[in-house]
Design a protein around this motif. Sequence first.
Motif, mmCIF file in Angstrom:
data_model
loop_
_atom_site.group_PDB
_atom_site.id
_atom_site.type_symbol
_atom_site.label_atom_id
_atom_site.label_comp_id
_atom_site.label_asym_id
_atom_site.label_seq_id
_atom_site.Cartn_x
_atom_site.Cartn_y
_atom_site.Cartn_z
ATOM 1 N N UNK A 55 -19.991 6.028 -53.884
ATOM 2 C CA UNK A 55 -20.482 7.406 -53.849
ATOM 3 C C UNK A 55 -21.961 7.452 -53.458
ATOM 4 N N UNK A 56 -22.740 6.505 -53.981
ATOM 5 C CA UNK A 56 -24.169 6.462 -53.643
ATOM 6 C C UNK A 56 -24.379 6.105 -52.180
ATOM 7 N N UNK A 57 -23.552 5.184 -51.658
ATOM 8 C CA UNK A 57 -23.661 4.829 -50.238
ATOM 9 C C UNK A 57 -23.292 6.022 -49.358
ATOM 10 N N UNK A 58 -22.235 6.722 -49.730
ATOM 11 C CA UNK A 58 -21.836 7.917 -48.987
ATOM 12 C C UNK A 58 -22.958 8.957 -48.993
ATOM 13 N N UNK A 59 -23.559 9.160 -50.146
ATOM 14 C CA UNK A 59 -24.666 10.109 -50.258
ATOM 15 C C UNK A 59 -25.868 9.659 -49.428
ATOM 16 N N UNK A 60 -26.113 8.341 -49.383
ATOM 17 C CA UNK A 60 -27.231 7.825 -48.585
ATOM 18 C C UNK A 60 -27.015 8.109 -47.112
ATOM 19 N N UNK A 61 -25.813 7.838 -46.609
ATOM 20 C CA UNK A 61 -25.518 8.136 -45.209
ATOM 21 C C UNK A 61 -25.704 9.625 -44.916
ATOM 22 N N UNK A 62 -25.178 10.460 -45.817
ATOM 23 C CA UNK A 62 -25.228 11.905 -45.587
ATOM 24 C C UNK A 62 -26.659 12.425 -45.626
ATOM 25 N N UNK A 63 -27.450 12.001 -46.635
ATOM 26 C CA UNK A 63 -28.812 12.516 -46.771
ATOM 27 C C UNK A 63 -29.753 11.958 -45.714
ATOM 28 N N UNK A 64 -29.430 10.770 -45.191
ATOM 29 C CA UNK A 64 -30.252 10.205 -44.122
ATOM 30 C C UNK A 64 -29.911 10.800 -42.759
ATOM 31 N N UNK A 65 -28.917 11.668 -42.707
ATOM 32 C CA UNK A 65 -28.583 12.358 -41.464
ATOM 33 C C UNK A 65 -27.519 11.692 -40.625
ATOM 34 N N UNK A 66 -27.023 10.532 -41.036
ATOM 35 C CA UNK A 66 -25.974 9.858 -40.258
ATOM 36 C C UNK A 66 -24.611 10.339 -40.756
ATOM 37 N N UNK A 67 -24.305 11.595 -40.456
ATOM 38 C CA UNK A 67 -23.057 12.190 -40.949
ATOM 39 C C UNK A 67 -21.824 11.521 -40.339
ATOM 40 N N UNK A 68 -21.825 11.117 -39.047
ATOM 41 C CA UNK A 68 -20.651 10.395 -38.520
ATOM 42 C C UNK A 68 -20.333 9.133 -39.318
ATOM 43 N N UNK A 69 -21.375 8.374 -39.713
ATOM 44 C CA UNK A 69 -21.130 7.178 -40.531
ATOM 45 C C UNK A 69 -20.595 7.565 -41.902
ATOM 46 N N UNK A 70 -21.104 8.674 -42.457
ATOM 47 C CA UNK A 70 -20.609 9.142 -43.749
ATOM 48 C C UNK A 70 -19.144 9.547 -43.652
ATOM 49 N N UNK A 71 -18.772 10.246 -42.570
ATOM 50 C CA UNK A 71 -17.375 10.658 -42.390
ATOM 51 C C UNK A 71 -16.459 9.445 -42.239
ATOM 52 N N UNK A 72 -16.903 8.469 -41.462
ATOM 53 C CA UNK A 72 -16.096 7.262 -41.273
ATOM 54 C C UNK A 72 -15.888 6.531 -42.585
ATOM 55 N N UNK A 73 -16.961 6.413 -43.350
ATOM 56 C CA UNK A 73 -16.854 5.721 -44.631
ATOM 57 C C UNK A 73 -15.974 6.508 -45.595
ATOM 58 N N UNK A 74 -16.120 7.827 -45.605
ATOM 59 C CA UNK A 74 -15.369 8.674 -46.535
ATOM 60 C C UNK A 74 -13.862 8.620 -46.252
ATOM 61 N N UNK A 75 -13.487 8.747 -44.996
ATOM 62 C CA UNK A 75 -12.063 8.846 -44.659
ATOM 63 C C UNK A 75 -11.382 7.492 -44.501
ATOM 64 N N UNK A 76 -12.115 6.463 -44.047
ATOM 65 C CA UNK A 76 -11.477 5.193 -43.709
ATOM 66 C C UNK A 76 -11.741 4.077 -44.712
ATOM 67 N N UNK A 77 -12.872 4.123 -45.390
ATOM 68 C CA UNK A 77 -13.262 2.983 -46.240
ATOM 69 C C UNK A 77 -13.071 3.226 -47.729
ATOM 70 N N UNK A 78 -13.163 4.458 -48.167
ATOM 71 C CA UNK A 78 -13.075 4.737 -49.598
ATOM 72 C C UNK A 78 -11.624 4.845 -50.028
ATOM 73 N N UNK A 79 -11.155 3.806 -50.740
ATOM 74 C CA UNK A 79 -9.779 3.836 -51.225
ATOM 75 C C UNK A 79 -9.611 4.827 -52.370
ATOM 76 N N UNK A 80 -10.642 4.953 -53.184
ATOM 77 C CA UNK A 80 -10.641 5.923 -54.282
ATOM 78 C C UNK A 80 -11.728 6.952 -54.038
ATOM 79 N N UNK A 81 -11.440 8.166 -54.466
ATOM 80 C CA UNK A 81 -12.420 9.246 -54.329
ATOM 81 C C UNK A 81 -12.478 10.016 -55.637
ATOM 82 N N UNK A 82 -13.637 10.579 -55.906
ATOM 83 C CA UNK A 82 -13.823 11.435 -57.072
ATOM 84 C C UNK A 82 -14.429 12.757 -56.605
ATOM 85 N N UNK A 83 -14.644 13.652 -57.556
ATOM 86 C CA UNK A 83 -15.292 14.922 -57.210
ATOM 87 C C UNK A 83 -16.676 14.659 -56.612
#
Length: 541
Positions: A302-330
């Motif tokens: 979650x922290x890595x996803x937030x880092x990608x998003x807040x640093x402006x690399x939203x494509x990397x955040x989307x890739x990580x969110x949809x393809x790499x995160x096996x578990x997700x929370x709120x």
Amino acid sequence: MQPWLSSLLGACRSRTHLDQLQAHLLKTRLEASPLLSEYLLHLPASGLPFFLPFLSFLPSSYPFLHNSLIRSLSPSSSSLCLLPFIAMRRSFLPPDSFTFVFSLKAASSTAEPSHGEQLHAQALLHGLSSHLFVSTTLITLYSELGRLRSALKVFDEMPVRNVVSWNAVVSAYAKAGDVAGAWRVFCFAPVRDSTSWNIVLAGLVRSCGDLARAVMVFRLIPEHARDSVSWSTMVSGLSMHGDYHQAFVFFRESLRAGALPNEVALSSVLSACANSGALALACSLHGFLDKAGLNGLLPACNSLLSAYAKCGDVPAAEKFFWLCMEQKSVVSWTAMAGGLAAVGRADEAVQLFLEMELQGFTPDAAAFISLLQACSHGRLVELGQNFFSIMQTKYQLTPSVEHYGCMVDIYARAGRLDKAFEMAMMAPTKEKEVLWRTILGACVVHGEVNMAEEVERKLVEMGHGEAGDCVLLSNVYARAGRWREAARVRERMRNQRMDKPPGWSSVEVGAKASTLSGQAVELQHTPSRQGDNLLAFAAAE
């Protein structure tokens, strides 16, 4: 235990099922089977309350069964966790030291302080209050209750003490906010271990925020006593107080020292990446997580996803969110929605929120903050109003000042300053300075002189008037061509010696964190080497 009995116990899902099984056990005289008791003791704590009807079946000659049941129930915050102790007393089974240790731990998790006091009285009655383990647990109990004097009295009456006892007293001082007292006891203790040092570190970092002294204490820790908790305490504390450069330095040091970072350290350093814009370091940490096999830690992900998003690399955040995160929370969904909203993709952020609901996740207060921020960026006024209402009616969430701030921003961006003013007035909090400053900034954009004057008066009346407010008011006058009033505001600032701190930005230049200040137009490079490959540090021996 007979296989059919084990199957029936595992299949019980309601009180009716339990009543039927209890009647059958009574009829067949299997209720006193030690195997049945052993089965009940190995159930998870969440399922034990359903099996409390079998409590009376525990053999009275086996105190360890009662003790084990108390220990299993202790994580629960319900007073049910003390029922086995009550059953022991009613059956005249004498409690031992383990009974009181487990019962006191269970009492510390309940919301009723008198439970611990009654157990203390029972320990005195049975002559076990001075037992080493019982006394240490009593110190911890009173520390959790915020009763430092009671904890110290127990400690003073202990005939024998060990390192755990001393650590309990140091922790009691630290939890009471008396870090100086914790340090005195620490220095006086005849023996110390890693936990002793970590308690003092945590007190300095979290209780009083004395980072300089925390760094000094950390350097005093013998190398053999520095563990992952020591390093994570420093990294998380520095990151929490905004000293991101030092957080990076300590994290790299921990890798060089061969300490495998735990999820607290990883989450903290990734949070520092997000807040400082250190995208290169976040990418290196992503590789480190994959190589170390830690990519299954949800908080770190979650922290890595937030880092990608807040640093402006939203494509990397989307890739990580949809393809790499096996578990997700709120938290995961909220971070992704916030990243989309920050780059102007408000409609997609709203759709992601709806998808989260369809996936069965219940949004929390933070999720609605991200959602309302998306509505603000997208000028989705009516949608923001609907979501603000839904969070209260459907999810029974009470809006905080952050939610009201989002609604004020939604109206302000849309030029509806009257609605923004009304929303600020409705906010059930006295700390409204953020709301008023949002409106004041919007007054500059829309040229609302009268409202700007009223808002600035409210800030002064609240005792929160700052130089920045005067600058905004001066800009409102200047935009309206009222130069005399603008000059008068600037003169007032000079007379009252109100200085506005210069603005600054943190950017990455050549994989280095750099600060651009409005006071001096120059790049100040920090020697953080954030672009260095952390995998090389981890592999170095």
